[in-house]
Design a protein around this motif. Structure first.
Motif, PDB file in Angstrom:
ATOM      1  N   VAL A 103      -2.495  14.475  -1.201  1.00 28.38           N
ATOM      2  CA  VAL A 103      -2.479  13.093  -1.665  1.00 28.38           C
ATOM      3  C   VAL A 103      -3.201  12.257  -0.614  1.00 28.38           C
ATOM      4  O   VAL A 103      -3.111  12.536   0.576  1.00 28.38           O
ATOM      5  CB  VAL A 103      -1.038  12.585  -1.896  1.00 28.38           C
ATOM      6  CG1 VAL A 103      -0.234  12.538  -0.613  1.00 28.38           C
ATOM      7  CG2 VAL A 103      -1.049  11.226  -2.566  1.00 28.38           C
ATOM      8  N   SER A 104      -3.945  11.260  -1.067  1.00 30.92           N
ATOM      9  CA  SER A 104      -4.619  10.339  -0.146  1.00 30.92           C
ATOM     10  C   SER A 104      -3.984   8.966  -0.278  1.00 30.92           C
ATOM     11  O   SER A 104      -3.633   8.534  -1.375  1.00 30.92           O
ATOM     12  CB  SER A 104      -6.113  10.253  -0.466  1.00 30.92           C
ATOM     13  OG  SER A 104      -6.734  11.506  -0.262  1.00 30.92           O
ATOM     14  N   PHE A 105      -3.836   8.287   0.871  1.00 28.67           N
ATOM     15  CA  PHE A 105      -3.252   6.952   0.843  1.00 28.67           C
ATOM     16  C   PHE A 105      -3.682   6.168   2.067  1.00 28.67           C
ATOM     17  O   PHE A 105      -4.146   6.718   3.056  1.00 28.67           O
ATOM     18  CB  PHE A 105      -1.731   7.026   0.725  1.00 28.67           C
ATOM     19  CG  PHE A 105      -0.997   7.178   2.035  1.00 28.67           C
ATOM     20  CD1 PHE A 105      -0.195   6.153   2.504  1.00 28.67           C
ATOM     21  CD2 PHE A 105      -1.107   8.333   2.776  1.00 28.67           C
ATOM     22  CE1 PHE A 105       0.482   6.286   3.711  1.00 28.67           C
ATOM     23  CE2 PHE A 105      -0.438   8.482   3.978  1.00 28.67           C
ATOM     24  CZ  PHE A 105       0.364   7.442   4.444  1.00 28.67           C
ATOM     25  N   TYR A 106      -3.538   4.850   1.973  1.00 31.04           N
ATOM     26  CA  TYR A 106      -3.846   3.922   3.060  1.00 31.04           C
ATOM     27  C   TYR A 106      -2.545   3.202   3.400  1.00 31.04           C
ATOM     28  O   TYR A 106      -2.023   2.452   2.569  1.00 31.04           O
ATOM     29  CB  TYR A 106      -4.912   2.928   2.610  1.00 31.04           C
ATOM     30  CG  TYR A 106      -5.374   1.992   3.705  1.00 31.04           C
ATOM     31  CD1 TYR A 106      -6.403   2.362   4.551  1.00 31.04           C
ATOM     32  CD2 TYR A 106      -4.781   0.748   3.883  1.00 31.04           C
ATOM     33  CE1 TYR A 106      -6.837   1.515   5.552  1.00 31.04           C
ATOM     34  CE2 TYR A 106      -5.206  -0.103   4.887  1.00 31.04           C
ATOM     35  CZ  TYR A 106      -6.236   0.282   5.716  1.00 31.04           C
ATOM     36  OH  TYR A 106      -6.657  -0.546   6.722  1.00 31.04           O
ATOM     37  N   PRO A 107      -1.978   3.419   4.588  1.00 32.68           N
ATOM     38  CA  PRO A 107      -0.652   2.879   4.886  1.00 32.68           C
ATOM     39  C   PRO A 107      -0.609   1.376   5.151  1.00 32.68           C
ATOM     40  O   PRO A 107       0.442   0.759   4.981  1.00 32.68           O
ATOM     41  CB  PRO A 107      -0.234   3.653   6.140  1.00 32.68           C
ATOM     42  CG  PRO A 107      -1.528   4.016   6.798  1.00 32.68           C
ATOM     43  CD  PRO A 107      -2.492   4.244   5.671  1.00 32.68           C
ATOM     44  N   GLY A 108      -1.711   0.794   5.557  1.00 40.04           N
ATOM     45  CA  GLY A 108      -1.706  -0.617   5.926  1.00 40.04           C
ATOM     46  C   GLY A 108      -1.841  -1.551   4.739  1.00 40.04           C
ATOM     47  O   GLY A 108      -2.037  -1.123   3.606  1.00 40.04           O
ATOM     48  N   PRO A 109      -1.733  -2.844   5.005  1.00 34.97           N
ATOM     49  CA  PRO A 109      -1.876  -3.829   3.928  1.00 34.97           C
ATOM     50  C   PRO A 109      -3.315  -3.873   3.420  1.00 34.97           C
ATOM     51  O   PRO A 109      -4.264  -3.657   4.164  1.00 34.97           O
ATOM     52  CB  PRO A 109      -1.481  -5.146   4.593  1.00 34.97           C
ATOM     53  CG  PRO A 109      -1.640  -4.911   6.048  1.00 34.97           C
ATOM     54  CD  PRO A 109      -1.468  -3.448   6.291  1.00 34.97           C
ATOM     55  N   ARG A 110      -3.450  -4.118   2.118  1.00 34.36           N
ATOM     56  CA  ARG A 110      -4.766  -4.261   1.502  1.00 34.36           C
ATOM     57  C   ARG A 110      -4.806  -5.582   0.742  1.00 34.36           C
ATOM     58  O   ARG A 110      -3.800  -6.022   0.197  1.00 34.36           O
ATOM     59  CB  ARG A 110      -5.056  -3.110   0.542  1.00 34.36           C
ATOM     60  CG  ARG A 110      -5.282  -1.797   1.273  1.00 34.36           C
ATOM     61  CD  ARG A 110      -5.679  -0.714   0.318  1.00 34.36           C
ATOM     62  NE  ARG A 110      -4.448  -0.104  -0.183  1.00 34.36           N
ATOM     63  CZ  ARG A 110      -4.394   0.688  -1.223  1.00 34.36           C
ATOM     64  NH1 ARG A 110      -5.468   0.962  -1.907  1.00 34.36           N
ATOM     65  NH2 ARG A 110      -3.259   1.214  -1.613  1.00 34.36           N
ATOM     66  N   ASN A 111      -5.972  -6.172   0.683  1.00 29.07           N
ATOM     67  CA  ASN A 111      -6.125  -7.455  -0.001  1.00 29.07           C
ATOM     68  C   ASN A 111      -5.831  -7.355  -1.488  1.00 29.07           C
ATOM     69  O   ASN A 111      -5.376  -8.310  -2.101  1.00 29.07           O
ATOM     70  CB  ASN A 111      -7.538  -8.007   0.208  1.00 29.07           C
ATOM     71  CG  ASN A 111      -7.787  -8.350   1.659  1.00 29.07           C
ATOM     72  OD1 ASN A 111      -6.857  -8.610   2.409  1.00 29.07           O
ATOM     73  ND2 ASN A 111      -9.049  -8.356   2.053  1.00 29.07           N
ATOM     74  N   ASP A 112      -6.080  -6.197  -2.087  1.00 31.69           N
ATOM     75  CA  ASP A 112      -5.920  -6.036  -3.529  1.00 31.69           C
ATOM     76  C   ASP A 112      -4.525  -5.570  -3.940  1.00 31.69           C
ATOM     77  O   ASP A 112      -4.308  -5.166  -5.065  1.00 31.69           O
ATOM     78  CB  ASP A 112      -6.961  -5.061  -4.071  1.00 31.69           C
ATOM     79  CG  ASP A 112      -6.800  -3.650  -3.491  1.00 31.69           C
ATOM     80  OD1 ASP A 112      -6.121  -3.499  -2.459  1.00 31.69           O
ATOM     81  OD2 ASP A 112      -7.356  -2.715  -4.072  1.00 31.69           O
ATOM     82  N   SER A 113      -3.554  -5.634  -3.033  1.00 29.61           N
ATOM     83  CA  SER A 113      -2.227  -5.110  -3.319  1.00 29.61           C
ATOM     84  C   SER A 113      -1.154  -6.164  -3.077  1.00 29.61           C
ATOM     85  O   SER A 113      -1.291  -7.009  -2.198  1.00 29.61           O
ATOM     86  CB  SER A 113      -1.954  -3.893  -2.442  1.00 29.61           C
ATOM     87  OG  SER A 113      -0.666  -3.395  -2.675  1.00 29.61           O
ATOM     88  N   SER A 114      -0.091  -6.079  -3.841  1.00 28.60           N
ATOM     89  CA  SER A 114       1.019  -7.008  -3.673  1.00 28.60           C
ATOM     90  C   SER A 114       2.057  -6.497  -2.672  1.00 28.60           C
ATOM     91  O   SER A 114       3.022  -7.189  -2.388  1.00 28.60           O
ATOM     92  CB  SER A 114       1.696  -7.267  -5.019  1.00 28.60           C
ATOM     93  OG  SER A 114       2.222  -6.058  -5.529  1.00 28.60           O
ATOM     94  N   VAL A 115       1.871  -5.291  -2.130  1.00 25.00           N
ATOM     95  CA  VAL A 115       2.801  -4.737  -1.147  1.00 25.00           C
ATOM     96  C   VAL A 115       2.221  -4.877   0.256  1.00 25.00           C
ATOM     97  O   VAL A 115       1.009  -4.968   0.441  1.00 25.00           O
ATOM     98  CB  VAL A 115       3.140  -3.256  -1.436  1.00 25.00           C
ATOM     99  CG1 VAL A 115       3.844  -3.115  -2.773  1.00 25.00           C
ATOM    100  CG2 VAL A 115       1.925  -2.389  -1.385  1.00 25.00           C
ATOM    101  N   ALA A 116       3.090  -4.886   1.254  1.00 22.80           N
ATOM    102  CA  ALA A 116       2.664  -5.055   2.649  1.00 22.80           C
ATOM    103  C   ALA A 116       2.084  -3.778   3.231  1.00 22.80           C
ATOM    104  O   ALA A 116       1.380  -3.809   4.228  1.00 22.80           O
ATOM    105  CB  ALA A 116       3.846  -5.517   3.499  1.00 22.80           C
ATOM    106  N   GLY A 117       2.364  -2.639   2.624  1.00 21.96           N
ATOM    107  CA  GLY A 117       1.861  -1.361   3.100  1.00 21.96           C
ATOM    108  C   GLY A 117       2.456  -0.237   2.273  1.00 21.96           C
ATOM    109  O   GLY A 117       3.193  -0.471   1.310  1.00 21.96           O
ATOM    110  N   GLU A 118       2.142   0.997   2.665  1.00 25.63           N
ATOM    111  CA  GLU A 118       2.621   2.168   1.934  1.00 25.63           C
ATOM    112  C   GLU A 118       3.161   3.209   2.902  1.00 25.63           C
ATOM    113  O   GLU A 118       2.809   3.231   4.079  1.00 25.63           O
ATOM    114  CB  GLU A 118       1.490   2.788   1.111  1.00 25.63           C
ATOM    115  CG  GLU A 118       0.939   1.879   0.038  1.00 25.63           C
ATOM    116  CD  GLU A 118      -0.233   2.477  -0.711  1.00 25.63           C
ATOM    117  OE1 GLU A 118      -0.466   2.041  -1.841  1.00 25.63           O
ATOM    118  OE2 GLU A 118      -0.926   3.381  -0.170  1.00 25.63           O
TER     119      GLU A 118
END
Length: 164
Positions: A122-137
């Motif tokens: 699985v690929s993911f980006y843990p930090g905040p992204r401008n296009d997301s409503s969550v602070a991170g993953e």
């Protein structure tokens, strides 16, 4: 038990290789920080969960389903791996594992079998992204009550190591 810090996690990896790792936190007791790894066993039997970072990149190529680019990181992240044996009804959360603002590809196996087809990655980006409503993953992998294997990229409101 308190969650394991990144430094303790890496030290344990170096000392124990693929041995079991201590560091427990109760499921749902707090908002899991971005960049964490949560291993869950809700089954009545113990299970072995293995994780390895297979690639890091600056971007995620949706069509190819892979990370691309060469990020500048402080150490070889693709050398990080661990195995934990979780007893029945156990959750372990390892905080600040994925601390760099890069894309990660991670491969999981449970009891020697890949978690997701075709390759358990699985690929993911843990930090905040401008296009997301969550602070991170963060990543959650484990075994459900019925023995089914699960792998989830979960959103969190806790920015963890990505606080600004």
């Amino acid at each position: 038990m308190p969650s394991t810090t990144r430094r303790s996690f890496v030290a344990t990896l170096a000392a124990a290789g693929f041995g079991g790792i201590a560091g427990c936190s109760a499921l749902g007791s707090e908002d899991v920080p971005a960049g964490s790894l949560e291993l869950v066993n809700r089954d009545t039997l113990p299970h072995e969960i293995a994780m390895e970072i297979t690639d890091v990149g600056t971007e995620y190529e949706e069509d190819a389903r892979e990370v691309v680019g060469d990020p500048i990181v402080p150490q070889p992240l693709t050398e990080r791996r661990t195995t934990a044996i979780l007893q029945a009804d156990t959750t372990r959360t390892y905080e600040a594992i994925f601390t760099e603002p890069v894309w990660y590809t991670v491969r999981f196996t449970i009891d020697g079998e890949v978690v997701t087809e075709p390759d358990g990655k699985v690929s993911f980006y843990p930090g905040p992204r401008n296009d997301s409503s969550v602070a991170g993953e963060y990543l959650r992998a484990g075994v459900l009550e019925n023995g089914e294997k699960t792998l989830v990229v979960a959103g969190t409101s806790n920015r963890g190591p990505f606080e600004q």
